[in-house]
Write an enzyme that holds these catalytic residues in place. Structure first.
Site, PDB file in Angstrom:
ATOM      1  N   GLU A   3      -5.582  -5.695  -2.917  1.00 24.39           N
ATOM      2  CA  GLU A   3      -4.802  -4.770  -2.290  1.00 24.39           C
ATOM      3  C   GLU A   3      -4.876  -3.736  -0.756  1.00 24.39           C
ATOM      4  O   GLU A   3      -3.993  -3.651  -0.142  1.00 24.39           O
ATOM      5  CB  GLU A   3      -5.080  -3.274  -3.698  1.00 24.39           C
ATOM      6  CG  GLU A   3      -4.908  -3.769  -4.929  1.00 24.39           C
ATOM      7  CD  GLU A   3      -5.137  -2.765  -5.876  1.00 24.39           C
ATOM      8  OE1 GLU A   3      -5.857  -2.017  -5.503  1.00 24.39           O
ATOM      9  OE2 GLU A   3      -4.882  -3.367  -7.001  1.00 24.39           O
TER      10      GLU A   3
ATOM     11  N   LYS B 148       2.675  -2.263   5.732  1.00 23.08           N
ATOM     12  CA  LYS B 148       3.255  -1.003   6.333  1.00 23.08           C
ATOM     13  C   LYS B 148       3.525  -1.376   7.745  1.00 23.08           C
ATOM     14  O   LYS B 148       3.737  -0.663   8.172  1.00 23.08           O
ATOM     15  CB  LYS B 148       1.583  -0.688   6.983  1.00 23.08           C
ATOM     16  CG  LYS B 148       1.103   0.845   7.409  1.00 23.08           C
ATOM     17  CD  LYS B 148      -0.105   1.309   7.453  1.00 23.08           C
ATOM     18  CE  LYS B 148      -0.471   2.564   8.745  1.00 23.08           C
ATOM     19  NZ  LYS B 148      -1.779   2.846   8.374  1.00 23.08           N
TER      20      LYS B 148
ATOM     21  N   TYR C   6      -0.305  -5.201   5.465  1.00 19.36           N
ATOM     22  CA  TYR C   6       1.287  -5.736   5.510  1.00 19.36           C
ATOM     23  C   TYR C   6       2.188  -5.481   5.205  1.00 19.36           C
ATOM     24  O   TYR C   6       3.444  -5.727   5.905  1.00 19.36           O
ATOM     25  CB  TYR C   6       0.869  -6.839   4.530  1.00 19.36           C
ATOM     26  CG  TYR C   6      -0.019  -8.312   4.499  1.00 19.36           C
ATOM     27  CD1 TYR C   6      -0.582  -8.003   6.411  1.00 19.36           C
ATOM     28  CD2 TYR C   6      -0.649  -8.895   3.927  1.00 19.36           C
ATOM     29  CE1 TYR C   6      -1.993  -9.262   6.728  1.00 19.36           C
ATOM     30  CE2 TYR C   6      -2.106  -9.747   3.407  1.00 19.36           C
ATOM     31  CZ  TYR C   6      -1.980  -9.653   5.484  1.00 19.36           C
ATOM     32  OH  TYR C   6      -3.302 -10.079   5.751  1.00 19.36           O
TER      33      TYR C   6
END
Length: 192
Positions: A149, A157, A155
């Site tokens: 997570e 973001k 990624y």
């Protein structure tokens, strides 16, 4: 891991601005980086974040290091914490395809205590700048376990879009894990 095992390099040579951020710089990997990277690749918990664990011998690791620098479809960098240039991880673009103008991104922050500070996010942004501006790529993609997570947050973001899920595509630590496929296009990155 003790800080004394971490490697520093001389960053007095000028870095292109795109490969140097506020907190990290992407630099070539050096032979002096091998010992710390050998520790990382044999850290079971760290490896399980993105691959099945298999112990790696010193000879196998040295052979990988020699080979990676000769692969024409791969560009790999050390991630160094500024200002001291301590190696905290590595990132790469591999499977670079000049016809499709695409590549797969991989990153590993080897120093666990350096995770959660935004260094991985900054390194991914720098690597994407390099991919789109220096290599003139159109698309960068990656695969990540849906159980990772923290990586998924990084990624997304920076602008990666989930393109699909490969169901039970990896067998990790005694169970099957779904693998998410994410991608980002040059125009999407430029607009961020």
């Amino acid at each position: 891991m003790a800080t004394s095992n971490r490697r520093e390099t001389d960053l007095s040579r000028p870095l292109r601005a795109r490969l140097k951020g506020k907190h990290v710089a992407l630099t070539p990997l050096l032979a002096s980086d091998l010992p710390v990277m050998f520790e990382w690749i044999n850290d079971r918990q760290q490896v399980l974040l993105n691959a099945p664990y298999r112990p790696v011998s010193a000879a196998q690791h040295a052979a990988w290091f020699d080979a990676i620098h000769h692969q024409k479809d791969t560009v790999i960098f050390g991630i160094r914490l500024l200002p001291g240039a301590t190696l905290i991880g590595s990132c790469q673009l591999h499977s670079i395809n000049s016809v499709h103008r695409s590549a797969e991104l991989q990153i590993r922050l080897g120093e666990a205590e350096e995770r959660g500070h935004g260094y991985g996010t900054e390194a991914v942004r720098l690597l994407l700048d390099f991919a789109f501006k220096d290599l003139n790529l159109h698309r960068v993609y990656l695969r990540v376990f849906v159980t990772n997570e923290a990586a998924l947050r990084v990624y997304e973001k920076v602008g990666f879009v989930r393109e699909g899920v490969l169901r039970e595509a990896a067998y990790i630590d005694g169970k099957y894990v779904d693998v998410a496929v994410l991608g980002i296009l040059r125009d999407e990155h430029a607009s961020r």
